[in-house]
Design a protein around this motif. Structure first.
Motif, PDB file in Angstrom:
ATOM      1  N   PHE A  38       0.833  -1.201   0.000  1.00 38.15           N
ATOM      2  CA  PHE A  38       0.000   0.000   0.000  1.00 38.15           C
ATOM      3  C   PHE A  38       0.869   1.253   0.000  1.00 38.15           C
ATOM      4  N   ILE A  39       1.854   1.282   0.905  1.00 46.44           N
ATOM      5  CA  ILE A  39       2.701   2.471   1.030  1.00 46.44           C
ATOM      6  C   ILE A  39       3.463   2.725  -0.266  1.00 46.44           C
ATOM      7  N   ILE A  40       4.068   1.665  -0.797  1.00 47.34           N
ATOM      8  CA  ILE A  40       4.901   1.836  -1.996  1.00 47.34           C
ATOM      9  C   ILE A  40       4.043   2.255  -3.184  1.00 47.34           C
ATOM     10  N   ALA A  41       2.910   1.530  -3.385  1.00 49.57           N
ATOM     11  CA  ALA A  41       2.094   1.820  -4.562  1.00 49.57           C
ATOM     12  C   ALA A  41       1.550   3.245  -4.514  1.00 49.57           C
ATOM     13  N   VAL A  42       1.080   3.667  -3.331  1.00 49.46           N
ATOM     14  CA  VAL A  42       0.533   5.025  -3.235  1.00 49.46           C
ATOM     15  C   VAL A  42       1.634   6.059  -3.475  1.00 49.46           C
ATOM     16  N   THR A  43       2.823   5.777  -2.951  1.00 50.76           N
ATOM     17  CA  THR A  43       3.921   6.733  -3.106  1.00 50.76           C
ATOM     18  C   THR A  43       4.361   6.871  -4.560  1.00 50.76           C
ATOM     19  N   LEU A  44       4.152   5.827  -5.348  1.00 44.35           N
ATOM     20  CA  LEU A  44       4.610   5.865  -6.735  1.00 44.35           C
ATOM     21  C   LEU A  44       3.798   6.849  -7.584  1.00 44.35           C
ATOM     22  N   PHE A  45       2.533   7.074  -7.194  1.00 43.31           N
ATOM     23  CA  PHE A  45       1.691   7.919  -8.040  1.00 43.31           C
ATOM     24  C   PHE A  45       2.206   9.345  -8.164  1.00 43.31           C
ATOM     25  N   PRO A  46       2.538  10.023  -7.042  1.00 50.58           N
ATOM     26  CA  PRO A  46       3.095  11.367  -7.215  1.00 50.58           C
ATOM     27  C   PRO A  46       4.414  11.341  -7.980  1.00 50.58           C
ATOM     28  N   LEU A  47       5.189  10.256  -7.811  1.00 52.09           N
ATOM     29  CA  LEU A  47       6.473  10.185  -8.512  1.00 52.09           C
ATOM     30  C   LEU A  47       6.258  10.024 -10.011  1.00 52.09           C
ATOM     31  N   LEU A  56      -3.138  15.517  -8.342  1.00 53.87           N
ATOM     32  CA  LEU A  56      -3.149  14.480  -7.302  1.00 53.87           C
ATOM     33  C   LEU A  56      -4.474  14.444  -6.566  1.00 53.87           C
ATOM     34  N   SER A  57      -5.021  15.612  -6.226  1.00 59.94           N
ATOM     35  CA  SER A  57      -6.255  15.605  -5.447  1.00 59.94           C
ATOM     36  C   SER A  57      -7.382  14.983  -6.262  1.00 59.94           C
ATOM     37  N   GLY A  58      -7.287  15.083  -7.589  1.00 53.76           N
ATOM     38  CA  GLY A  58      -8.309  14.462  -8.430  1.00 53.76           C
ATOM     39  C   GLY A  58      -8.290  12.953  -8.366  1.00 53.76           C
ATOM     40  N   ILE A  59      -7.086  12.388  -8.267  1.00 54.63           N
ATOM     41  CA  ILE A  59      -7.004  10.926  -8.296  1.00 54.63           C
ATOM     42  C   ILE A  59      -6.855  10.320  -6.903  1.00 54.63           C
ATOM     43  N   ALA A  60      -6.735  11.168  -5.856  1.00 50.79           N
ATOM     44  CA  ALA A  60      -6.361  10.659  -4.528  1.00 50.79           C
ATOM     45  C   ALA A  60      -7.254   9.523  -4.051  1.00 50.79           C
ATOM     46  N   ALA A 127      -3.771  12.767   2.714  1.00 45.55           N
ATOM     47  CA  ALA A 127      -3.263  14.131   2.848  1.00 45.55           C
ATOM     48  C   ALA A 127      -2.045  14.337   1.952  1.00 45.55           C
ATOM     49  N   MET A 128      -1.201  13.278   1.856  1.00 47.87           N
ATOM     50  CA  MET A 128      -0.017  13.379   0.994  1.00 47.87           C
ATOM     51  C   MET A 128      -0.427  13.581  -0.465  1.00 47.87           C
ATOM     52  N   LEU A 129      -1.540  12.954  -0.867  1.00 48.50           N
ATOM     53  CA  LEU A 129      -2.031  13.092  -2.234  1.00 48.50           C
ATOM     54  C   LEU A 129      -2.911  14.323  -2.389  1.00 48.50           C
ATOM     55  N   ALA A 130      -2.858  15.216  -1.391  1.00 50.23           N
ATOM     56  CA  ALA A 130      -3.567  16.492  -1.464  1.00 50.23           C
ATOM     57  C   ALA A 130      -5.070  16.325  -1.579  1.00 50.23           C
ATOM     58  N   LEU A 131      -5.614  15.281  -0.951  1.00 49.74           N
ATOM     59  CA  LEU A 131      -7.069  15.145  -0.910  1.00 49.74           C
ATOM     60  C   LEU A 131      -7.611  16.219   0.020  1.00 49.74           C
ATOM     61  N   PRO A 132      -8.578  17.039  -0.436  1.00 47.88           N
ATOM     62  CA  PRO A 132      -9.108  18.099   0.439  1.00 47.88           C
ATOM     63  C   PRO A 132      -9.680  17.515   1.725  1.00 47.88           C
ATOM     64  N   ALA A 133      -9.619  18.319   2.784  1.00 50.55           N
ATOM     65  CA  ALA A 133     -10.010  17.829   4.113  1.00 50.55           C
ATOM     66  C   ALA A 133     -11.430  17.270   4.121  1.00 50.55           C
ATOM     67  N   ALA A 134     -12.300  17.835   3.313  1.00 49.12           N
ATOM     68  CA  ALA A 134     -13.696  17.389   3.299  1.00 49.12           C
ATOM     69  C   ALA A 134     -13.813  15.937   2.821  1.00 49.12           C
ATOM     70  N   GLY A 135     -12.804  15.455   2.096  1.00 52.71           N
ATOM     71  CA  GLY A 135     -12.903  14.103   1.542  1.00 52.71           C
ATOM     72  C   GLY A 135     -12.366  13.028   2.466  1.00 52.71           C
ATOM     73  N   ILE A 136     -11.664  13.434   3.517  1.00 59.33           N
ATOM     74  CA  ILE A 136     -10.973  12.436   4.340  1.00 59.33           C
ATOM     75  C   ILE A 136     -11.951  11.577   5.129  1.00 59.33           C
ATOM     76  N   LEU A 137     -12.936  12.216   5.771  1.00 58.54           N
ATOM     77  CA  LEU A 137     -13.881  11.445   6.582  1.00 58.54           C
ATOM     78  C   LEU A 137     -14.659  10.434   5.715  1.00 58.54           C
ATOM     79  N   PRO A 138     -15.238  10.867   4.585  1.00 57.77           N
ATOM     80  CA  PRO A 138     -15.939   9.855   3.755  1.00 57.77           C
ATOM     81  C   PRO A 138     -15.009   8.756   3.246  1.00 57.77           C
ATOM     82  N   LEU A 139     -13.761   9.097   3.000  1.00 55.87           N
ATOM     83  CA  LEU A 139     -12.810   8.062   2.558  1.00 55.87           C
ATOM     84  C   LEU A 139     -12.660   7.004   3.644  1.00 55.87           C
ATOM     85  N   ILE A 140     -12.440   7.464   4.881  1.00 54.09           N
ATOM     86  CA  ILE A 140     -12.217   6.517   5.983  1.00 54.09           C
ATOM     87  C   ILE A 140     -13.478   5.712   6.281  1.00 54.09           C
TER      88      ILE A 140
END
Lengths: 230, 211
Positions: A38-47, A56-60, A127-140
């Motif tokens: 999970f960590i590696i794959a997510v980190t690869l996207f910004p790279l 990034l926030s669009g695909i987060a 947050a690293m993928l710049a997902l706006p704060a409003a999206g974090i709760l529904p994501l979790i």
């Protein structure tokens, strides 16, 4: 020795969860591998896609959901494999206790081991993928309702393929189609929240899918295991 | 206790056994004989409900076994080829979960059961450092822990040393004397102090062919 008291179903479930957690503790790869993936794959996207925060926030939410889903799928391999190979599965199938609850306990422990660490890290990576704060709760919330469903569905596929020595691709072909609704609703929740729309309806749908999966999938897992052992 | 009527099983277009009839009662020993590949393990797995590719009827207490699953599983201990021992866990942890998964409280009996198989002091040793024979003994110790009226044992003497074999034979004889039903396959010449009924799969097939 022949007249030992019977245990209640609750203690049977607790004992099963304890055994699975103990096994995970003895071979930490089962916990670490999905998490590292999970960590590696997510980190690869910004790279790979550029560190532009608008992009990034669009695909987060999609990235988090898809990598979680794949991490769960890869982690499924360890669910029944060892038990199948050493014969514990036969003993489990011959237990007079209801298999439904034994299997539910096994999948629950798998969720604790493979998914809970991802769930805990997900907000930070969002947050690293710049997902706006409003999206974090529904994501979790979505992950909380969706990942157990994914584990239960994956367990059906794993139970069907445990008898094959290399089940990787077949497992993917079998269960990825079943994962699509969870993925669609999960990412849908985040998009709705970002568009200032209510997402509770979608969350309720995911909850309904989870309830359905809890009710039905242990039956399917049991049937599949019987076929695999046969 | 257990009765089979007209069992027929075929695997890969080869008939393993046909028109197989037998019944097993408490206090009786039944040995399934046959050459390698004659279907001994398959027969035991069919009786245990792990294999369903068969024709014929299996009765438990005069009822079709499909209707008696829970009672049957409550009363049967099956020992398969695989030891059903997780190597990352210690014998104590393995057996504790085995008891729990069958809904039987182990009540601290596990060390005694292990000691009965010569494994006193090995309770907390991880199973991966144990030898094949020792793992077999852990596997066998399970039968001391659950109340079962029937033991179905597939090659129970595998990997045991001479003393282990003798001890196991004594244990089996005691179980049968107490009214337990024992069904086993083995290539080892059995020395139990009780009469043994033999079911020969090679011969049953030949007879059926000739008739």
């Amino acid at each position: 020795m022949m007249n030992n008291p019977r245990m209640g179903l609750g203690s049977v479930i607790v004992a099963t969860v304890r055994r699975e957690l103990l096994l995970a503790f003895r071979s930490p790869g089962d916990v670490i591998n999905p998490l590292m993936f999970f960590i590696i794959a997510v980190t690869l996207f910004p790279l790979g896609g550029g560190a532009d925060s608008e992009f990034l926030s669009g695909i987060a939410s999609g990235v988090i959901w898809v990598t979680t889903l794949l991490a769960i799928m890869f982690s499924m391999e360890s669910l029944f494999r060892a038990d199948y190979e050493d014969g514990s599965l036969e003993q489990l199938l011959m237990s007079p206790q209801p298999l439904y609850f034994l299997l539910l306990a096994k999948v629950l422990s798998h969720w604790l081991v493979a998914c809970l660490p991802i769930l805990i890290l997900a907000p930070f990576f969002a947050a690293m993928l710049a997902l706006p704060a409003a999206g974090i709760l529904p994501l979790i919330l979505g992950l909380l309702a969706g990942t157990p469903t994914l584990c239960l569905l994956g367990a059906i596929g794993m139970a069907l393929t445990v008898g094959l020595s290399r089940s990787g691709l077949l497992l993917a072909v079998l269960i990825l189609p079943l994962y699509i609704p969870v993925l669609v609703f999960g990412t849908g929740m985040v998009s709705a929240a970002l568009g200032s729309l209510p997402y509770t309806g979608l969350l309720a749908l995911m909850g309904a899918m989870l309830v359905l999966a809890i009710c039905l999938s242990p039956l399917a897992i049991a049937a599949a295991l019987r076929i695999s052992v046969n | 206790m257990l009765e089979a009527q007209g069992l027929f099983c075929e695997r890969d277009d080869r008939v393993l056994f046909q028109r197989l009839d037998f019944s097993l009662f408490g206090g009786q020993v039944m040995q399934i004989q046959g050459s390698n590949g004659s279907g001994k393990t398959t027969l035991l797995r069919i009786l245990c409900g792990l294999n369903t590719d068969y024709e014929g009827r299996i009765l438990w207490d005069n009822q079709p076994i499909q209707e008696m699953r829970t009672q049957f599983r409550d009363n049967v201990f099956f020992l398969g080829h695989a030891p059903a021992i997780n190597k990352s866990l210690s014998p104590l942890e393995n057996l504790r979960w085995f008891c729990a998964s069958r809904g039987v409280s182990d009540n601290g009996d596990i060390p005694a059961a292990l000691a009965a198989f010569g494994l006193a002091g090995y309770e907390d040793v991880p199973c991966y450092v144990m030898s094949a024979g020792q793992q077999r003994r852990v596997s066998l110790a399970r039968m001391k822990l659950i109340p079962a009226k029937m033991w179905i044992l597939d090659e129970p003497f595998t990997a045991l040393d001479k003393r282990g074999v003798a001890e196991l034979e004594t244990m089996l004889a005691a179980f049968v004397k107490e009214g337990g039903a024992l069904m086993l396959t083995t290539h080892h010449p059995l020395q139990l102090q009780c009469p043994i009924t033999v079911v020969d799969l090679d011969r049953s097939n030949d007879e059926a062919d000739n008739s």
